[in-house]
Write a protein that holds these residues in place. Structure first.
Motif, short mmCIF file in Angstrom:
data_model
loop_
_atom_site.label_atom_id
_atom_site.label_comp_id
_atom_site.label_asym_id
_atom_site.label_seq_id
_atom_site.Cartn_x
_atom_site.Cartn_y
_atom_site.Cartn_z
N ASP A 1 93.82 35.06 -1.01
CA ASP A 1 94.99 34.77 -0.18
C ASP A 1 94.60 34.57 1.28
OD1 ASP A 1 96.53 34.97 -2.48
OD2 ASP A 1 97.31 36.97 -2.01
N TYR A 2 93.64 35.34 1.76
CA TYR A 2 93.17 35.23 3.14
C TYR A 2 92.57 33.85 3.37
CZ TYR A 2 91.19 36.91 7.57
OH TYR A 2 90.88 37.09 8.90
N LEU A 3 91.71 33.43 2.43
CA LEU A 3 91.07 32.11 2.54
C LEU A 3 92.10 30.99 2.41
CD1 LEU A 3 87.90 32.90 0.44
CD2 LEU A 3 87.89 32.23 2.86
N ALA A 4 93.03 31.14 1.48
CA ALA A 4 94.03 30.09 1.25
C ALA A 4 94.91 29.87 2.47
CB ALA A 4 94.87 30.44 0.03
N PRO B 1 93.72 27.36 7.93
CA PRO B 1 93.91 25.91 8.06
C PRO B 1 92.62 25.14 7.77
CG PRO B 1 94.69 27.09 10.02
CD PRO B 1 93.98 28.08 9.17
N GLY B 2 92.76 24.08 6.99
CA GLY B 2 91.62 23.20 6.73
C GLY B 2 90.67 23.69 5.65
N VAL B 3 91.01 24.80 4.98
CA VAL B 3 90.11 25.36 3.98
C VAL B 3 90.50 24.87 2.59
CG1 VAL B 3 89.38 27.51 2.84
CG2 VAL B 3 89.44 27.36 5.33
N ILE B 4 89.49 24.47 1.83
CA ILE B 4 89.67 24.01 0.46
C ILE B 4 88.98 25.02 -0.46
CG2 ILE B 4 89.17 22.14 -1.16
CD1 ILE B 4 88.87 20.37 1.50
N ARG C 1 84.99 29.73 -4.18
CA ARG C 1 84.20 29.12 -3.11
C ARG C 1 85.14 28.47 -2.12
NH1 ARG C 1 79.06 26.69 -6.48
NH2 ARG C 1 78.70 28.59 -7.69
N ALA C 2 84.82 28.59 -0.84
CA ALA C 2 85.65 27.99 0.20
C ALA C 2 84.79 27.09 1.08
CB ALA C 2 86.32 29.07 1.04
N VAL C 3 85.35 25.93 1.41
CA VAL C 3 84.70 24.98 2.30
C VAL C 3 85.75 24.53 3.31
CG1 VAL C 3 85.19 22.99 0.79
CG2 VAL C 3 83.29 22.87 2.39
N HIS C 4 85.30 24.27 4.52
CA HIS C 4 86.22 23.72 5.52
C HIS C 4 86.17 22.20 5.41
CE1 HIS C 4 88.11 22.63 9.28
NE2 HIS C 4 88.65 23.85 9.25
#
Length: 137
Positions: free
Chosen positions: A31-34, A37-40, A54-57
């Motif tokens: 939830d924090y990553l989601a 802004p701009g994070v996929i 996995r998170a990418v900007h």
């Protein structure tokens, strides 16, 4: 909603949390990553081994992610949150340096064996740093 995110939601739904509350910690990181802004987000399951968030900007060009939150299949399950070493700091020196530990590059990893508010907040600060680094790529 993409198929990967549907798979992720199904994984979470079918995960029975234990007294360590690692499911609660994983959902908090998701939830924090989601909310950034701009994070996929991407979900890469390796059944019986790890389940990786996995998170990418969206601005990142050189790397395919800035963090990997792994659910390690064990009894009980635990979390390993890994960053590229050059993307974050570790002012309290609680992470583990892992040579070539993240997609063949040096990593800084934080293991979470149970829900710990202080450690989770510390890792969230690293998420902020890594996202900022990724956004500048």
């Amino acid at each position: 909603m993409s198929n990967t995110i549907k798979e992720l939601e199904l994984f979470i739904e079918n995960w029975t949390d234990t007294e360590e509350e690692n499911k609660k910690a994983f959902v908090r990181f998701k939830d924090y990553l989601a909310a950034m802004p701009g994070v996929i987000l991407d979900y890469v399951p390796r059944e019986g081994v790890t389940y990786s968030l996995r998170a990418v900007h969206e601005n990142q060009k050189d790397k395919s992610l800035f963090v990997m939150v792994d659910v390690i299949e064990d009894e009980p399950r635990w979390l390993s949150v890994c960053f590229y070493g050059e993307m974050i700091s570790d002012p309290d020196d609680i992470g583990d340096f892992v040579p070539e530990g993240l997609l063949g590059e040096d990593a800084m990893c934080f293991d979470l064996e149970e829900y710990d508010e202080d450690k989770i907040s510390y890792i969230e600060a690293r998420l902020d740093e890594a996202c900022e680094s990724g956004a500048k790529e």
